[in-house]
Write an enzyme that holds these catalytic residues in place. Structure first.
Site, PDB file in Angstrom:
ATOM      1  N   THR A   1      97.281  48.907 -51.276  1.00  0.00           N
ATOM      2  CA  THR A   1      96.373  50.025 -51.552  1.00  0.00           C
ATOM      3  C   THR A   1      96.052  50.184 -53.032  1.00  0.00           C
ATOM      4  OG1 THR A   1      97.131  51.211 -49.594  1.00  0.00           O
ATOM      5  CG2 THR A   1      96.103  52.511 -51.342  1.00  0.00           C
TER       6      THR A   1
ATOM      7  N   TYR B   1      96.322  64.334 -56.460  1.00  0.00           N
ATOM      8  CA  TYR B   1      96.557  63.794 -55.121  1.00  0.00           C
ATOM      9  C   TYR B   1      97.512  64.665 -54.335  1.00  0.00           C
ATOM     10  CZ  TYR B   1      97.719  60.734 -51.284  1.00  0.00           C
ATOM     11  OH  TYR B   1      97.904  60.223 -50.018  1.00  0.00           O
TER      12      TYR B   1
ATOM     13  N   ASP C   1      90.080  49.309 -48.595  1.00  0.00           N
ATOM     14  CA  ASP C   1      90.842  48.469 -49.513  1.00  0.00           C
ATOM     15  C   ASP C   1      91.433  47.239 -48.833  1.00  0.00           C
ATOM     16  OD1 ASP C   1      92.424  50.062 -47.969  1.00  0.00           O
ATOM     17  OD2 ASP C   1      93.869  50.565 -49.544  1.00  0.00           O
ATOM     18  N   HIS C   2      91.725  47.330 -47.534  1.00  0.00           N
ATOM     19  CA  HIS C   2      92.365  46.214 -46.828  1.00  0.00           C
ATOM     20  C   HIS C   2      92.259  46.456 -45.338  1.00  0.00           C
ATOM     21  CE1 HIS C   2      95.681  48.964 -46.019  1.00  0.00           C
ATOM     22  NE2 HIS C   2      95.754  49.227 -47.323  1.00  0.00           N
TER      23      HIS C   2
ATOM     24  N   HIS D   1      99.783  51.661 -39.530  1.00  0.00           N
ATOM     25  CA  HIS D   1     101.198  51.356 -39.739  1.00  0.00           C
ATOM     26  C   HIS D   1     102.053  51.874 -38.577  1.00  0.00           C
ATOM     27  CE1 HIS D   1     101.206  49.620 -43.729  1.00  0.00           C
ATOM     28  NE2 HIS D   1     100.481  50.624 -44.223  1.00  0.00           N
TER      29      HIS D   1
ATOM     30  N   ASP E   1      94.782  53.953 -42.211  1.00  0.00           N
ATOM     31  CA  ASP E   1      95.947  53.202 -42.663  1.00  0.00           C
ATOM     32  C   ASP E   1      97.256  53.766 -42.091  1.00  0.00           C
ATOM     33  OD1 ASP E   1      97.197  51.235 -44.712  1.00  0.00           O
ATOM     34  OD2 ASP E   1      98.151  53.150 -45.206  1.00  0.00           O
TER      35      ASP E   1
ATOM     36  N   ASP F   1      91.113  54.281 -46.079  1.00  0.00           N
ATOM     37  CA  ASP F   1      92.206  53.339 -46.301  1.00  0.00           C
ATOM     38  C   ASP F   1      92.560  52.592 -45.020  1.00  0.00           C
ATOM     39  OD1 ASP F   1      94.546  52.009 -47.070  1.00  0.00           O
ATOM     40  OD2 ASP F   1      95.214  53.672 -48.326  1.00  0.00           O
TER      41      ASP F   1
ATOM     42  N   ASN G   1     102.133  48.038 -55.172  1.00  0.00           N
ATOM     43  CA  ASN G   1     102.377  49.475 -55.012  1.00  0.00           C
ATOM     44  C   ASN G   1     103.661  49.907 -55.719  1.00  0.00           C
ATOM     45  OD1 ASN G   1     100.071  49.735 -53.525  1.00  0.00           O
ATOM     46  ND2 ASN G   1     101.089  49.955 -51.549  1.00  0.00           N
TER      47      ASN G   1
END
Length: 601
Positions: A218, A302, A385-386, A341, A337, A182, A239
């Site tokens: 995401t 998850y 994803d990004h 952040h 990810d 991610d 999201n």
């Protein structure tokens, strides 16, 4: 003695007593032994006349003159002089048998009239041998070049056909493992060292930029990878979502309701429905949810606290020992990810540490697949994803300074704010439009078409998109130094894609594909019938070992260009052969159409 008896004088007109306009003296080399106007050759027995590129041979004993074409003015004289009466071609002879007069033994009696002048002895001695006429049935000299050209064209067409073949055959059902890290920004590959990942790429393929879907977050992008659909089509538009009809809310902490996911069919559901196949998943978004009453045969709920090693061990076990065999598996990891952040992508020290850890995970993945004997037979795709953009506490857009909190509901926040007005929509839009020069505000119907983000009820009436590096917040500061969700045309939002396995080329690099193109490529590898999607399989053909990546217009251009080159070469060869070949007296004997009944003595 002729069968018709001796001819009467004047039967065919009086015999000429002198040459009648013989060949021009300039067309034959002068010789002292020749008269100024040479007499006809003894075998010719008549005079020569030039008539419109032809030689006309009139003979006193012929009822009709014979015309035949010649190649040059000089040949007009030499052809008859040294060769005697011309012969007809075999084809013309077969079409119309010639009537001749039989000769008696002994000397032929001459017709009455003045004696014919005799040609000098030097005439016959100087005449070169008459060349043989070319057989009209033989193919031209360039026939071999035509055959070669046809063979090359057939080879080109067969190459195009072979390049357009379907999926290659496997001794066993093909297997595919899809891995996502991610927030792995594409240019991390140039800014940091990845020895294990670079080794993976060296024996496989690399797509330097994957253009993801808007909004670049995401859940939406992970679902686009496995469905090949834009967000407006698969329904996971953010999201955090709100459905005004059912009054339901969606968030990353509350995502188990199939209602949100059933607008599309992910690839693991399609694979599960095939005979003698199953799927497995290690925390990929949506795999622990009953979508269309189906989940992967093997999956993990998850839990971000589960280590990468545990997820990897479960996946390799399912790929190796399941029955029916697992042919499609997914593996998800939250980094880089989370660190992006927290620190921002420009914090090189912290990001280097995190990215080194990820490179170690990739090395563990390869070693584990080799250990269980899957490495040579499984296809592995590593992507994200990004990307991530650097933010700052100084680049904030505070909505509380622009709107009364009681006038709207904030469904999703930063850097794309999804706003549901509680009062007049136009009034809220006008206030937001003048809120900040670093934010673009759109009514739902005015969202740019390139975002493919209009046609879904879960998209709110007003969205506000911050400029890159800016964040939309409420009346409080933000602790994030990195964020994503911005315009998907920004390079900082793009992930990458690397792939290895028997389905892929080795050592190949590609520029850009769209994220929705990954789905049809995976279906092709697995031999699955793809569901309706927004992707284009042709953009990923260059990555695959069984595909010729030149598209149809390019293939047509190559074939046409090859034909032009071959035609040019053939013409040049023919021209050179004609220049180097010796001149012929005449190429073919032809009778004029009015010579309907020729007689040759």
């Amino acid at each position: 003695m002729d069968t018709e008896g001796p001819r009467e004088a004047g039967a065919d007109g009086p015999e000429p007593t002198a040459p009648q306009a013989p060949c021009s003296q300039g067309t034959y080399p002068r010789d002292p032994a020749f008269p100024a106007f040479p007499a006809p050759h003894p075998q010719a027995g008549g005079n020569l006349k030039l008539t419109n590129q032809k030689v006309r041979c009139t003979r006193g004993r012929l009822r009709h003159p014979i015309h035949f074409k010649v190649s040059s003015a000089a040949s007009r004289c030499r052809g008859v002089a040294r060769g005697g009466p011309p012969r007809l071609s075999p084809e013309r002879t077969r079409q119309r048998p010639l009537r001749t007069r039989r000769r008696r033994a002994g000397p032929r009696p001459r017709a009455r009239g003045p004696p014919r002048p005799q040609a000098p002895a030097a005439w016959a001695s100087r005449a070169p041998p008459r060349p043989a006429l070319r057989d009209a049935t033989r193919p031209p000299a360039c026939w071999c070049h035509v055959v070669i050209m046809k063979v090359l064209v057939m080879l080109l067409l067969s190459a195009v056909a072979s390049g357009c073949r379907g999926n290659f055959s496997y001794s066993q059902p093909p297997k595919l493992l899809l891995v996502s890290f991610d927030g792995f920004r594409a240019d991390y590959l140039q800014d940091y060292e990845f020895p294990h990942l670079q080794s993976f790429i060296k024996d496989g393929v690399l797509v330097e930029h994957v253009k993801n879907v808007f909004i670049t977050k995401t859940f939406p992008n992970h679902y686009s990878i496995v469905t090949g659909l834009y967000e407006e089509s698969h329904g996971i538009v953010a999201n955090s979502m709100y459905d005004r009809v059912t009054k339901k809310h969606f968030s990353d902490a509350d995502d188990k309701d199939p209602f949100w996911w059933n607008e599309a069919v992910p690839i693991w559901v399609t694979n599960e429905l095939q005979e003698n196949r199953s799927s497995a998943a290690a925390m990929w978004p949506g795999t622990d949810i009953l979508i269309h009453n189906t989940t992967p045969s093997y999956f993990m709920n998850y839990n971000p606290s589960v280590s990468f090693e545990e997820r990897l061990n479960n996946i390799t076990t399912w790929l190796s020992y399941s029955n029916p065999p697992v042919t499609f598996a997914t593996l998800y990891w939250e980094e880089p990810d989370a660190s992006g952040h927290k620190y921002g992508p420009e914090d090189r020290d912290n990001m280097r540490r995190v990215l080194n850890e990820i490179d170690g995970f990739i090395g563990s993945l390869v070693q584990k697949l080799k250990l269980v004997g899957l490495w040579e037979n499984i296809n592995v795709i590593i992507t994200s994803d990004h990307g991530m953009s650097q933010c700052s506490e100084k680049r904030l857009i505070n909505l509380d300074h622009c709107l009364d909190p009681s006038s709207y509901s904030l469904i999703d926040l930063s850097p794309v704010a999804a706003i549901l007005p509680k009062i007049n929509k136009t009034e809220v839009y006008d206030r937001l439009k003048n809120c900040s020069p670093h934010m673009n505000v759109y009514l739902k119907e005015d969202i740019p078409n390139r975002f493919y983000y209009q046609h879904n009820d879960r998209i709110q009436p007003i969205i506000a998109v911050a400029d890159e590096g800016w964040r939309i917040v409420l009346n409080k500061s933000s602790s994030k130094l990195g964020d994503h969700g911005y315009d998907n045309s920004l390079p900082s939002m793009h992930p990458f894609l690397a792939a290895h396995g028997p389905a892929f080329h080795r050592g190949y690099k590609h520029g850009t594909i769209d994220m929705v193109d990954i789905y049809p490529m995976m279906c092709h590898i697995l031999g699955l019938p793809p569901r309706p999607h927004n992707g284009t399989f042709g953009r990923t053909k260059c990555l695959l070992a069984d595909q010729w990546c030149i598209n149809l217009p390019e293939a047509i251009g190559i074939v046409v260009g090859a034909l032009l080159v071959l035609t040019t070469l053939t013409c040049l060869i023919v021209v050179m052969q004609n220049r180097l070949s010796a001149p012929h007296s005449f190429s073919r004997l032809q009778l004029q159409e009015d010579d309907d009944d020729p007689l040759i003595g």
